[in-house]
Scaffold this motif. Structure first.
Motif, PDB file in Angstrom:
ATOM      1  N   GLU A   4      -1.656   3.375  -9.031  1.00 60.16           N
ATOM      2  CA  GLU A   4      -0.172   4.148  -9.339  1.00 60.16           C
ATOM      3  C   GLU A   4      -0.161   4.323 -10.402  1.00 60.16           C
ATOM      4  O   GLU A   4      -0.659   4.764 -11.178  1.00 60.16           O
ATOM      5  CB  GLU A   4       0.503   2.450  -9.276  1.00 60.16           C
ATOM      6  N   LYS A   5       0.982   5.276  -9.831  1.00 58.37           N
ATOM      7  CA  LYS A   5       1.404   6.576 -11.057  1.00 58.37           C
ATOM      8  C   LYS A   5       1.986   4.901 -12.218  1.00 58.37           C
ATOM      9  O   LYS A   5       2.966   4.147 -11.902  1.00 58.37           O
ATOM     10  CB  LYS A   5       2.483   6.834 -10.679  1.00 58.37           C
ATOM     11  N   GLY A  17       1.111   5.954   2.310  1.00 57.92           N
ATOM     12  CA  GLY A  17       1.507   6.177   0.513  1.00 57.92           C
ATOM     13  C   GLY A  17       0.177   5.868  -0.160  1.00 57.92           C
ATOM     14  O   GLY A  17      -0.370   6.917  -0.532  1.00 57.92           O
ATOM     15  N   ASN A  18      -0.124   5.197  -0.886  1.00 52.83           N
ATOM     16  CA  ASN A  18      -1.168   4.780  -1.913  1.00 52.83           C
ATOM     17  C   ASN A  18      -3.045   5.092  -1.431  1.00 52.83           C
ATOM     18  O   ASN A  18      -3.322   5.091  -2.259  1.00 52.83           O
ATOM     19  CB  ASN A  18      -0.861   3.890  -2.472  1.00 52.83           C
ATOM     20  N   VAL A  46      -8.264   3.312  -2.190  1.00 45.56           N
ATOM     21  CA  VAL A  46      -6.189   3.005  -2.646  1.00 45.56           C
ATOM     22  C   VAL A  46      -6.460   4.092  -4.336  1.00 45.56           C
ATOM     23  O   VAL A  46      -7.252   4.027  -5.158  1.00 45.56           O
ATOM     24  CB  VAL A  46      -6.135   1.578  -3.057  1.00 45.56           C
ATOM     25  N   LYS A  47      -5.711   4.992  -3.834  1.00 46.10           N
ATOM     26  CA  LYS A  47      -4.898   5.217  -4.995  1.00 46.10           C
ATOM     27  C   LYS A  47      -4.126   5.077  -6.831  1.00 46.10           C
ATOM     28  O   LYS A  47      -3.539   3.979  -5.903  1.00 46.10           O
ATOM     29  CB  LYS A  47      -3.729   6.451  -4.870  1.00 46.10           C
ATOM     30  N   LEU A  56       1.223  -0.977  -0.133  1.00 44.26           N
ATOM     31  CA  LEU A  56      -0.365  -0.545   0.188  1.00 44.26           C
ATOM     32  C   LEU A  56       1.161   1.128   0.329  1.00 44.26           C
ATOM     33  O   LEU A  56       0.223   2.266  -0.217  1.00 44.26           O
ATOM     34  CB  LEU A  56      -1.096  -0.604   1.384  1.00 44.26           C
ATOM     35  N   GLY A  57       1.832   1.178   0.473  1.00 47.38           N
ATOM     36  CA  GLY A  57       3.256   2.084   0.841  1.00 47.38           C
ATOM     37  C   GLY A  57       3.885   2.066   1.472  1.00 47.38           C
ATOM     38  O   GLY A  57       3.246   1.341   2.712  1.00 47.38           O
TER      39      GLY A  57
END
Length: 180
Positions: free
Chosen positions: A172-173, A136-137, A169-170, A118-119
């Motif tokens: 991922e880039k 993180g995310n 959950v964002k 998850l970061g």
């Protein structure tokens, strides 16, 4: 204790305001035993540019009245409003097995029980309704409770998270190369 600065210092208290005209300040403690913030040696601001010896001279509710060396008038005390006070991490007592400082969580990898990353933990905060983790995310803060964070592995620098339904959950880039 909530935060470890990048320079290995841990935030143990914060100056809330000035008190009186002789340079006393009011300090909110973040240590388990509230008075301990003044017993770990010199305190400094986050940058380390300002350093203080703190003497507790009184207490009003859960806020301490403190004399800081070099601060002798209200103007100097007012200039310190909002300054977080740090000590070197090495000055703090060692933790027992299964214990940790919240500052130790910062930088740990957060993952789900099935291993999805998850970061990193960006911070541990308390806005008044309990301790919260910034990870993180995740688009939301997570409550730092045993049901949401059932496992903290200090040795491997990981913590296991059971995501509540409300947490998003964002995505991922993506790398610039994969976009075209």
């Amino acid at each position: 204790m909530t935060k470890t600065a990048e320079n290995g210092k841990v935030c143990v208290a914060m100056i809330t305001t000035a008190h009186g005209v002789r340079g006393l300040v009011k300090v909110k403690s973040y240590t388990k035993q509230a008075r301990d913030f003044a017993s770990y040696g010199d305190l400094s601001d986050e940058s380390g540019k300002q350093s203080f010896k703190a003497e507790i001279v009184g207490q009003t509710g859960d806020v301490f009245l403190v004399r800081l060396n070099g601060i002798s008038d209200r103007t100097a005390a007012e200039a310190l409003r909002g300054v977080k006070l740090f000590v070197n991490r090495k000055a703090l007592p060692e933790t027992k097995d299964g214990e940790f400082y919240y500052a130790d969580l910062v930088g740990m990898t957060a993952k789900t029980a099935d291993g999805k990353i998850l970061g990193a933990v960006k911070g541990v905060y308390n806005f008044g309704a309990g301790d919260m983790l910034e990870i993180g995310n995740l688009a939301d803060f997570l409550p730092f409770t045993e049901s949401v964070v059932p496992e903290v592995d200090v040795e491997n620098k990981t913590l296991t998270v059971v995501l509540p339904e409300f947490v998003e959950v964002k995505p991922e880039k993506q790398d610039a190369e994969s976009n075209g």
